[in-house]
Write an enzyme that holds these catalytic residues in place. Structure first.
Site, PDB file in Angstrom:
ATOM      1  CG  HIS A 255      12.077   9.252   2.605  1.00  0.00           C
ATOM      2  ND1 HIS A 255      10.758   9.481   2.299  1.00  0.00           N
ATOM      3  CD2 HIS A 255      12.699  10.439   2.445  1.00  0.00           C
ATOM      4  CE1 HIS A 255      10.585  10.763   1.983  1.00  0.00           C
ATOM      5  NE2 HIS A 255      11.751  11.364   2.048  1.00  0.00           N
TER       6      HIS A 255
ATOM      7  N   GLY B  51       4.578   7.949  -9.250  1.00  0.00           N
ATOM      8  CA  GLY B  51       3.978   7.361  -8.058  1.00  0.00           C
ATOM      9  C   GLY B  51       4.291   8.067  -6.758  1.00  0.00           C
TER      10      GLY B  51
ATOM     11  CG  ASN C 211       8.921   3.711  -2.873  1.00  0.00           C
ATOM     12  OD1 ASN C 211       8.234   4.571  -2.320  1.00  0.00           O
ATOM     13  ND2 ASN C 211       8.736   3.361  -4.127  1.00  0.00           N
TER      14      ASN C 211
ATOM     15  NE  ARG D 127      -4.739   5.534  -8.317  1.00  0.00           N
ATOM     16  CZ  ARG D 127      -4.345   4.918  -7.214  1.00  0.00           C
ATOM     17  NH1 ARG D 127      -4.324   5.561  -6.072  1.00  0.00           N
ATOM     18  NH2 ARG D 127      -3.934   3.672  -7.256  1.00  0.00           N
ATOM     19  CG  ASP D 128      -3.472  11.923  -7.520  1.00  0.00           C
ATOM     20  OD1 ASP D 128      -4.161  11.245  -6.767  1.00  0.00           O
ATOM     21  OD2 ASP D 128      -2.226  12.003  -7.428  1.00  0.00           O
TER      22      ASP D 128
ATOM     23  CG  ASP E 158       9.349  -0.933  -1.730  1.00  0.00           C
ATOM     24  OD1 ASP E 158       8.311  -0.316  -1.996  1.00  0.00           O
ATOM     25  OD2 ASP E 158      10.377  -0.866  -2.442  1.00  0.00           O
TER      26      ASP E 158
ATOM     27  N   PRO F 136       0.833  -1.211   0.000  1.00  0.00           N
ATOM     28  CG  PRO F 136      -0.017  -1.021   2.188  1.00  0.00           C
ATOM     29  CD  PRO F 136       0.726  -1.961   1.274  1.00  0.00           C
ATOM     30  CG  ASP F 137      -0.629   4.984  -1.790  1.00  0.00           C
ATOM     31  OD1 ASP F 137      -1.005   5.591  -2.806  1.00  0.00           O
ATOM     32  OD2 ASP F 137      -1.381   4.781  -0.808  1.00  0.00           O
ATOM     33  CG  PHE F 138       3.158   6.307   2.929  1.00  0.00           C
ATOM     34  CD1 PHE F 138       4.049   6.038   1.895  1.00  0.00           C
ATOM     35  CD2 PHE F 138       3.430   5.802   4.191  1.00  0.00           C
ATOM     36  CE1 PHE F 138       5.206   5.300   2.128  1.00  0.00           C
ATOM     37  CE2 PHE F 138       4.593   5.071   4.432  1.00  0.00           C
ATOM     38  CZ  PHE F 138       5.475   4.807   3.399  1.00  0.00           C
ATOM     39  NE  ARG F 139       1.304  12.127   2.911  1.00  0.00           N
ATOM     40  CZ  ARG F 139       2.539  11.648   2.965  1.00  0.00           C
ATOM     41  NH1 ARG F 139       2.986  10.822   2.037  1.00  0.00           N
ATOM     42  NH2 ARG F 139       3.356  11.947   3.964  1.00  0.00           N
TER      43      ARG F 139
END
Ligand code: APR
Length: 352
Positions: free
Chosen positions: A200, A271, A181, A297-298, A183, A107-110
């Site tokens: 990060h 992303g 990320n 996406r936005d 991950d 999952p992403d964060f927001r």
């Protein structure tokens, strides 16, 4: 207010702001989603764009100028693909966030509803981003380690977006990938560590919070997957993965941006909500004449409030957007072969 604002004044201030922000620490611009964005001086230009609906700010010329000036046709995805294919773009910088890992199942964060910050109720946090705050971690490391168990490298595989960046590197056209990320999917996709800035931090290494002894991810894996807090055998202190928490300094290699971004001839942003500084400000650190391609996406960051003439936006699912770019590049088959080989290698490793 005069509409002519010399960006030459702005850009040292902007870079200085970037430097100060990154020296000081990584900070959210909106603690718990409720705070107000603190404008870096460089974002004054953006505010000016927003308020006066003014013409474009083109950093390379140092003035606000109407978008699409002489010879500056609106760029398209095909234009960008052509320049990459013909090797006009040889120093591509990529910026990425959690949105490139959602296709891999993380999952992403927001994102409303599905984002991590909407699904932490079980941890009884004072507010969602506390899970990445040092003070809270020292008070109660359990929520972070419960999350680490979910995200720990080895549970997920890279997707097409990661392999596209690896292919860009294979062709000698990737200058650097800056990722937020943790991950580790970029490394797993075969992007060499020296081509990566994990802004990060990473789960790949860890540090004892008491005696500062260094550890590798594998040293912590048994504890983390068992759901216990890893303790240092030397001093019994809590071992914390080298993830950058809010308030911590960014890794030193983040400062590669000081040379990478001025050299970049294309910036691809994928992303990310561009919500967290100083990473978000990197989007404005390329020269004004350099095309910026957002695959998201936005609309986010400067693409939402102060677009440049050469900006290109590919809205929608990130895999679909990258696939469209790869198809326009004529690299579809090459990428398929690369991903098939990686999938076979992963299957073999799983059998072992
Ligand atoms: N396709 C396209 N866009 C997507 C997809 C997808 N499949 N999935 C998510 N996105 C978009 C979301 O719409 C959003 O704009 O990716 C962006 C992800 O934003 P965030 O969840 O805020 O993630 P990110 O930008 O990486 O967060 C930055 O915040 O709390 C910190 O440490 C955390 O590094 C992280 C930082």
């Amino acid at each position: 207010m005069a509409s002519l604002v010399s960006s030459s004044l702005m850009s040292p201030v902007r870079l200085c702001c970037l430097y100060l922000c990154s020296r000081a620490s990584r900070r959210t611009l909106s603690a718990n989603g409720l705070g107000q964005r603190s404008l870096c001086p460089g974002e004054g230009a953006a505010a000016l764009c927003r308020q006066t609906n003014s013409p474009w700010w083109n950093g390379s010329r140092g003035f606000f100028s109407r978008g699409g000036g002489a010879g500056e046709e609106q760029q398209t995805l095909e234009d960008i693909a052509k320049n990459i294919r013909e090797r006009q773009f040889k120093r591509v910088v990529v910026m990425a966030g959690a949105g490139i890992s959602t296709p891999s199942g993380i999952p992403d964060f927001r994102s409303p509803g599905s984002g991590l910050y909407d699904n932490l109720q079980q941890y009884d946090l004072p507010y969602a981003e506390a899970i990445f705050e040092l003070n809270f971690f020292h008070h109660n490391p359990n929520p972070f380690f419960a999350l680490a168990k979910e995200l720990y490298p080895g549970n997920y595989q890279p997707n097409l977006t990661h392999y596209f960046v690896r292919l860009l590197h294979k062709k000698g056209q990737l200058l650097r990938m800056y990722t937020q990320n943790i991950d580790g999917l970029e490394r797993l996709a075969g992007i060499p560590p020296d081509m990566l800035v994990e802004a990060h931090g990473t789960f790949a290494t860890a540090t004892c919070t008491a005696c500062l002894r260094k550890y590798e991810a594998e040293d912590l894996r048994p504890d983390i997957l068992r759901g216990t807090v890893p303790k240092c055998p030397t001093c019994k202190g809590v071992i914390k993965p080298d993830i950058v928490f809010f308030g911590e300094e960014l890794p030193h290699h983040f400062f590669k941006y000081l040379t990478d971004f001025p050299l970049a001839d294309l910036l691809i942003i994928m992303g990310t909500s561009l919500e967290v500084e100083p990473f978000a400000s990197l989007a404005g650190a390329v020269r004004g004449s350099v095309p910026r391609l957002l695959i998201n996406r936005d609309l986010v960051g400067p693409f939402a409030w102060c677009r440049r003439p050469q900006d290109v936006v590919q809205l929608g699912d990130v895999v679909g957007g990258v696939q469209a770019l790869v198809d326009a590049l004529g690299w579809t088959q090459e990428l398929d072969v690369l991903m098939a080989a990686a999938a076979e290698k992963a299957a073999t490793k799983t059998e072992e």
